[in-house]
Design a protein around this motif. Structure first.
Motif, PDB file in Angstrom:
ATOM      1  N   LEU A 167       0.915  -1.251  -0.159  1.00  0.00           N
ATOM      2  CA  LEU A 167       0.080  -0.099  -0.055  1.00  0.00           C
ATOM      3  C   LEU A 167       0.755   1.144  -0.004  1.00  0.00           C
ATOM      4  CD1 LEU A 167      -2.530  -1.186   2.650  1.00  0.00           C
ATOM      5  CD2 LEU A 167      -3.288  -0.470   0.450  1.00  0.00           C
ATOM      6  N   PRO A 168       0.381   2.342  -0.320  1.00  0.00           N
ATOM      7  CA  PRO A 168       1.030   3.519  -0.255  1.00  0.00           C
ATOM      8  C   PRO A 168       1.341   3.577   1.472  1.00  0.00           C
ATOM      9  CG  PRO A 168      -0.713   3.974  -1.660  1.00  0.00           C
ATOM     10  CD  PRO A 168      -1.012   2.701  -0.967  1.00  0.00           C
ATOM     11  N   ALA A 170       3.633   2.343   3.019  1.00  0.00           N
ATOM     12  CA  ALA A 170       4.054   1.167   3.479  1.00  0.00           C
ATOM     13  C   ALA A 170       5.512   0.898   4.105  1.00  0.00           C
ATOM     14  CB  ALA A 170       3.776  -0.004   2.940  1.00  0.00           C
ATOM     15  N   GLY A 171       6.357   2.037   3.414  1.00  0.00           N
ATOM     16  CA  GLY A 171       7.621   2.124   3.744  1.00  0.00           C
ATOM     17  C   GLY A 171       8.711   1.484   2.591  1.00  0.00           C
ATOM     18  N   LYS A 172       8.149   1.240   1.269  1.00  0.00           N
ATOM     19  CA  LYS A 172       8.971   0.735   0.277  1.00  0.00           C
ATOM     20  C   LYS A 172      10.076   1.530   0.012  1.00  0.00           C
ATOM     21  CE  LYS A 172       5.310   0.794  -2.347  1.00  0.00           C
ATOM     22  NZ  LYS A 172       4.235   1.425  -1.130  1.00  0.00           N
ATOM     23  N   ILE A 186      10.846  10.150  -0.106  1.00  0.00           N
ATOM     24  CA  ILE A 186       9.890   9.648   0.854  1.00  0.00           C
ATOM     25  C   ILE A 186       9.232  10.654   1.639  1.00  0.00           C
ATOM     26  CG2 ILE A 186      10.558   8.497   3.247  1.00  0.00           C
ATOM     27  CD1 ILE A 186      13.080   7.449   2.072  1.00  0.00           C
ATOM     28  N   ASP A 188       5.124  11.310   4.113  1.00  0.00           N
ATOM     29  CA  ASP A 188       4.355  10.576   4.767  1.00  0.00           C
ATOM     30  C   ASP A 188       2.915  10.868   4.342  1.00  0.00           C
ATOM     31  OD1 ASP A 188       3.985  13.094   5.411  1.00  0.00           O
ATOM     32  OD2 ASP A 188       3.990  12.933   7.598  1.00  0.00           O
ATOM     33  N   PRO A 190       0.349   9.373   0.499  1.00  0.00           N
ATOM     34  CA  PRO A 190       0.368   8.229  -0.037  1.00  0.00           C
ATOM     35  C   PRO A 190       0.895   8.735  -1.599  1.00  0.00           C
ATOM     36  CG  PRO A 190      -2.010   8.990   0.470  1.00  0.00           C
ATOM     37  CD  PRO A 190      -0.845  10.059   1.174  1.00  0.00           C
ATOM     38  N   PHE A 191       1.083   7.695  -2.426  1.00  0.00           N
ATOM     39  CA  PHE A 191       1.747   7.926  -3.583  1.00  0.00           C
ATOM     40  C   PHE A 191       3.070   9.061  -3.855  1.00  0.00           C
ATOM     41  CE2 PHE A 191      -2.987   6.790  -3.916  1.00  0.00           C
ATOM     42  CZ  PHE A 191      -2.776   5.574  -4.595  1.00  0.00           C
ATOM     43  N   GLY A 216       3.036   2.695  -4.772  1.00  0.00           N
ATOM     44  CA  GLY A 216       2.026   2.174  -4.180  1.00  0.00           C
ATOM     45  C   GLY A 216       0.719   1.397  -4.970  1.00  0.00           C
ATOM     46  N   LYS A 284       8.029  -0.769   9.849  1.00  0.00           N
ATOM     47  CA  LYS A 284       7.845   0.406  10.925  1.00  0.00           C
ATOM     48  C   LYS A 284       7.709  -0.119  12.539  1.00  0.00           C
ATOM     49  CE  LYS A 284       5.521   3.273   7.438  1.00  0.00           C
ATOM     50  NZ  LYS A 284       4.611   4.155   7.183  1.00  0.00           N
ATOM     51  N   ASP A 286       9.634  -0.030  14.950  1.00  0.00           N
ATOM     52  CA  ASP A 286      10.181   0.860  15.796  1.00  0.00           C
ATOM     53  C   ASP A 286       8.887   1.750  16.553  1.00  0.00           C
ATOM     54  OD1 ASP A 286      10.737   3.849  14.071  1.00  0.00           O
ATOM     55  OD2 ASP A 286      10.160   2.174  13.111  1.00  0.00           O
ATOM     56  N   ILE A 287       7.653   1.712  15.763  1.00  0.00           N
ATOM     57  CA  ILE A 287       6.784   2.460  16.289  1.00  0.00           C
ATOM     58  C   ILE A 287       5.490   1.370  16.532  1.00  0.00           C
ATOM     59  CG2 ILE A 287       7.151   4.870  15.777  1.00  0.00           C
ATOM     60  CD1 ILE A 287       5.664   4.577  13.321  1.00  0.00           C
TER      61      ILE A 287
HETATM   62  N1  LIG Z   1       8.988   5.266  12.049  1.00  0.00           N
HETATM   63  C1  LIG Z   1       9.256   4.759  10.787  1.00  0.00           C
HETATM   64  N2  LIG Z   1       8.774   5.304   9.960  1.00  0.00           N
HETATM   65  C2  LIG Z   1       8.995   4.966   8.661  1.00  0.00           C
HETATM   66  C3  LIG Z   1       9.730   3.582   8.437  1.00  0.00           C
HETATM   67  N3  LIG Z   1       9.708   3.409   7.038  1.00  0.00           N
HETATM   68  C4  LIG Z   1       9.035   4.204   6.669  1.00  0.00           C
HETATM   69  N4  LIG Z   1       8.729   4.948   7.409  1.00  0.00           N
HETATM   70  C5  LIG Z   1       7.813   6.481   7.199  1.00  0.00           C
HETATM   71  O1  LIG Z   1       6.669   6.172   6.538  1.00  0.00           O
HETATM   72  C6  LIG Z   1       6.232   7.108   5.380  1.00  0.00           C
HETATM   73  C7  LIG Z   1       5.976   6.480   4.181  1.00  0.00           C
HETATM   74  O2  LIG Z   1       7.487   6.011   3.660  1.00  0.00           O
HETATM   75  P1  LIG Z   1       7.729   5.579   2.322  1.00  0.00           P
HETATM   76  O3  LIG Z   1       9.111   5.125   1.924  1.00  0.00           O
HETATM   77  O4  LIG Z   1       7.851   6.995   1.497  1.00  0.00           O
HETATM   78  O5  LIG Z   1       6.488   5.044   1.828  1.00  0.00           O
HETATM   79  P2  LIG Z   1       6.121   4.098   0.353  1.00  0.00           P
HETATM   80  O6  LIG Z   1       5.835   2.926   0.397  1.00  0.00           O
HETATM   81  O7  LIG Z   1       7.544   4.199  -0.450  1.00  0.00           O
HETATM   82  O8  LIG Z   1       5.046   5.119  -0.005  1.00  0.00           O
HETATM   83  P3  LIG Z   1       4.658   5.443  -1.829  1.00  0.00           P
HETATM   84  O9  LIG Z   1       5.812   5.999  -2.395  1.00  0.00           O
HETATM   85  O10 LIG Z   1       3.533   6.557  -1.196  1.00  0.00           O
HETATM   86  O11 LIG Z   1       3.849   4.212  -2.330  1.00  0.00           O
HETATM   87  C8  LIG Z   1       7.369   8.182   5.613  1.00  0.00           C
HETATM   88  O12 LIG Z   1       7.136   9.279   6.225  1.00  0.00           O
HETATM   89  C9  LIG Z   1       8.753   7.360   6.235  1.00  0.00           C
HETATM   90  O13 LIG Z   1       9.501   8.210   6.888  1.00  0.00           O
HETATM   91  C10 LIG Z   1      10.083   2.997   9.583  1.00  0.00           C
HETATM   92  O14 LIG Z   1      10.825   1.892   9.707  1.00  0.00           O
HETATM   93  N5  LIG Z   1      10.049   3.481  10.826  1.00  0.00           N
END
Ligand SMILES: Nc1nc2c(ncn2[C@@H]2O[C@H](COP(=O)(O)OP(=O)(O)OP(=O)(O)O)[C@@H](O)[C@H]2O)c(=O)[nH]1
Ligand SMILES: [Mg+2]
Length: 333
Positions: A167-168, A170-172, A186, A188, A190-191, A216, A284, A286-287
């Motif tokens: 999903l958007p 997700a932390g990819k 990166i 917070d 989506p997309f 996402g 994630k 850590d949270i």
């Molecule tokens: N606390 C924490 N936050 C994380 C972690 N991984 C990602 N985030 C946060 O989650 C949000 C989304 O992270 P992205 O890596 O941009 O997510 P994505 O899956 O690439 O999202 P899209 O590109 O929109 O599909 C950001 O604000 C990151 O900082 C993690 O391991 N821990």
């Protein structure tokens, strides 16, 4: 740089040159025989993979490609010059399809690999070929053949070993930034990632491998929701899919439902995708203080026999274990 991975273009090979009708005219030779030369061959249209390119962007604006025609034959048995071939350069990983039948014509998966998509027409024979004992002065020469023409589809399927989906948010992108030198945006919301991004991963003494961060997906992607499923074509060639699920306490959703929704989208796009080897990553942690969602997904994966990796890309927890697993898997493919 804009990323374009699907274009439809029109290709036309060169026509062959006409054969020439001509007779020798020399001093003191009253009736010279036929000396009309042949027409030249039309140029081919060739599609060639080049590692210098990473997108099909150029072809979004130029839609028509025509190779040069062959020159007509001339007197004194002079053959017309062949038309020059036209080479269309595309990124490595481009699949060439016939636009009408959708048949795959070529898969240009290596640098320098090429395919003739449209053959140039043969040049016509000049009248010199047609002299016979009964007709020594033929007033006939062949026309050149037409060059082939057609609509083709160029489809870029990135060549990665591992595809990151989810999903958007997700932390990819955060994960690929942690494990490779790729630096997609990166944020917070989506997309954030609008195009696939590749990163090379090297862990310890293992061979390096390529990971693709795929934009996402959301429920209904196969019907075009969100960014749609258009980027899933890049997952088709990976040997392993990593499905990322946010297991932090900040979300209310059931992580198992989140996971199943996306699996469903994969299946709707191409049933073969869910038979590919895959693993689930809980992101994630850590949270994930309470850890209810984490536990729920972990239990589900255990029951189903799915490999599961909880990790925090931000705190770099659980990363080594995942990299070891991926390196092993990819080396065995
Ligand atoms: N606390 C924490 N936050 C994380 C972690 N991984 C990602 N985030 C946060 O989650 C949000 C989304 O992270 P992205 O890596 O941009 O997510 P994505 O899956 O690439 O999202 P899209 O590109 O929109 O599909 C950001 O604000 C990151 O900082 C993690 O391991 N821990
Ligand atoms: Mg992203």
């Amino acid at each position: 740089m804009k990323f374009v991975d699907y274009v439809k273009i029109y290709v036309k090979a060169g026509d062959g040159g006409r054969g020439c009708i001509s007779f020798r005219r020399e001093k003191y030779v009253p009736k010279g025989g036929p000396d009309g030369g042949d027409g030249g061959k039309g140029g081919d249209v060739i599609v060639r993979a080049s590692s210098e390119l990473h997108t099909l962007l150029d072809h979004k604006y130029q839609k028509t490609y025509k190779a040069k025609r062959g020159e007509h034959g001339k007197g004194s048995n002079m053959k017309g010059k062949d038309g020059e071939d036209l080479v269309i350069k595309v990124p490595v990983g481009t699949v060439v399809k016939d636009a009408d039948s959708e048949e795959i014509l070529a898969d240009l998966d290596q640098d320098g690999k090429e395919f003739v998509v449209a053959r140039g027409g043969k040049g016509g024979l000049g009248n010199a070929h047609f002299a016979t004992p009964t007709n020594q002065a033929p007033r006939y020469a062949q026309p050149g053949q037409k060059g082939e023409e057609k609509w083709i589809i160029l489809e870029l399927k990135l060549l990665a070993d591992v595809g990151l989906i989810g999903l958007p948010n997700a932390g990819k992108s955060t994960l690929i930034s942690t494990i490779s030198s790729a630096r997609p945006k990166i944020a917070d919301y989506p997309f954030t990632t609008l195009n696939p991004v590749l990163g090379v991963v090297k862990y310890k003494d293992y061979h390096s491998f390529v990971v693709a961060d795929i934009p996402g997906l959301i429920e209904g992607a196969h019907k075009g929701a969100g960014l749609g499923h258009q980027f899933l074509r890049h997952v088709e060639r990976t040997s392993l899919i990593l499905h990322l699920v946010d297991v932090s306490d900040y979300l209310q959703s059931d992580p198992v439902k989140d996971f199943e929704k996306i699996q469903k989208e994969l299946e709707l796009y191409n049933p073969e995708l869910i038979n590919k080897s895959f693993a689930v990553v809980g992101t994630k942690i850590d949270i994930a203080y309470e850890g209810k969602r984490l536990k729920r997904l972990e239990t589900y994966c255990k029951e189903k026999g799915i490999d599961f990796f909880p990790l925090s890309a931000v705190k770099k927890e659980g990363i080594d274990k995942l990299l070891e697993y991926l390196s092993e898997k990819v080396s065995k493919k």
